[in-house]
Design an enzyme around this catalytic site. Structure first.
Site, short mmCIF file in Angstrom:
data_model
loop_
_atom_site.label_atom_id
_atom_site.label_comp_id
_atom_site.label_asym_id
_atom_site.label_seq_id
_atom_site.Cartn_x
_atom_site.Cartn_y
_atom_site.Cartn_z
N LYS A 221 36.05 47.85 50.76
CA LYS A 221 36.59 47.47 52.06
C LYS A 221 36.50 48.59 53.08
O LYS A 221 36.27 49.76 52.75
CB LYS A 221 38.04 46.99 51.91
CG LYS A 221 38.12 45.60 51.27
CD LYS A 221 39.51 45.01 51.32
CE LYS A 221 39.51 43.56 50.85
NZ LYS A 221 40.86 42.97 50.82
N ARG A 255 40.78 43.00 41.82
CA ARG A 255 39.78 42.04 42.29
C ARG A 255 38.61 42.84 42.86
O ARG A 255 38.78 43.58 43.84
CB ARG A 255 40.38 41.12 43.36
CG ARG A 255 39.42 40.07 43.90
CD ARG A 255 40.10 39.22 44.96
NE ARG A 255 39.20 38.19 45.49
CZ ARG A 255 38.37 38.38 46.52
NH1 ARG A 255 38.32 39.56 47.12
NH2 ARG A 255 37.59 37.39 46.93
#
Length: 277
Positions: A221, A255
């Site tokens: 991210k 995740r």
């Protein structure tokens, strides 16, 4: 902590790994890579053989300013992939990343085991009813607004306090409907600045006060690649570092896009925890 997935009890005393399979053409890291049956099965095979416990399927990109996708188009992306994967891997535990009750319902009826909702019911007031009816594990993420507006909604007086209140209300509502298996996701990158993401990571153990498993989703991210002035493609090392920190703060599910590395991270972390105990 134990989670019931289609009658299979998943022990979360050892952290688990959820591998991402994006079915969208526009996801921030791997959009468009899995656009036919062969590629979907290859990716699912890799996720499972590298040691993931779950596969998380997504048919609607939730990156900032992602374009709108109709509910039917999302269903048309997700349901055939569920059926395809379960045909090849009948025992696979599939999670579906959706904020729409209709997509959740169609996914569960096609064999999905978990619903992963970035909006925790905020964007579809029927979502909790669907989860209660089918009694599947429900991942509730913290977010404000929607993917198109969330980046303009980062004003908090006390972000951790407000997030804990948000989750407390969601948990209370879910419990009142008889929803048993709940997982909390702090929502890194969703309605949070880079500094806020790191503040949440630094204090992530506070979510353990709610006595529910916590999922960490930091894989590649922007909080990583913007801080390091690199690209998402170069952010694997940073992902592993933050995954390790998340585990130390009590995360029970990672995740990730990169399953092998996450599984190794969990294995080494668990070994260290065992030695300390």
């Amino acid at each position: 902590m134990v989670m019931n997935c289609k009658g299979q009890l998943i022990d979360l005393s050892v952290p688990r790994v959820m591998g991402i399979l994006n079915l969208t053409p526009n996801s921030f890291f791997d959009g468009g890579k899995y656009n036919n049956e062969d590629k979907i099965i290859t990716r699912a095979t890799n996720i499972l053989t590298e040691g993931a416990d779950f596969i998380d399927l997504g048919g609607y990109s939730s990156k900032p300013n992602a374009e709108f996708v109709s509910e039917q188009e999302e269903i048309d992306r997700v349901v055939p992939a569920i059926e395809l994967i379960l045909k090849h891997f009948p025992d696979a535990l599939l999670s579906v990343d959706t904020f729409r009750a209709g997509v959740a319902k169609a996914s569960i009826e096609s064999g999905a085991a978990i619903i992963n909702d970035i909006a925790a019911g905020e964007l579809d007031d029927k979502m909790f009813d669907v989860i209660a009816k089918y009694n599947v594990p429900y991942i509730m993420m913290h977010m404000r607004g929607n993917p198109q507006t969330m980046q303009s909604m980062t004003q908090y007086d006390d972000i951790l306090k407000e997030m804990l209140f948000y989750f407390s209300e969601k948990v209370q509502k879910a419990r009142s409907l008889g929803i048993n298996d709940l997982i909390l996701d702090p929502g890194f990158g969703f309605a949070k600045t880079t500094d806020q993401n790191f503040e949440v990571m630094q204090k992530m153990e506070l979510f353990n006060l709610l006595e529910l498993p916590v999922l960490a989703g930091v894989s590649r991210k922007s909080m990583i690649y913007k801080t390091l002035h690199i690209t998402a493609e170069e952010a694997l090392n940073g992902t592993t570092i933050l995954n390790t920190i998340a585990l130390s703060k009590g995360a029970k599910i990672l995740r990730v896009h990169d399953v092998k590395e996450a599984v190794e991270c969990v294995t080494l972390f668990t070994k260290m925890s065992f030695k300390q105990n």
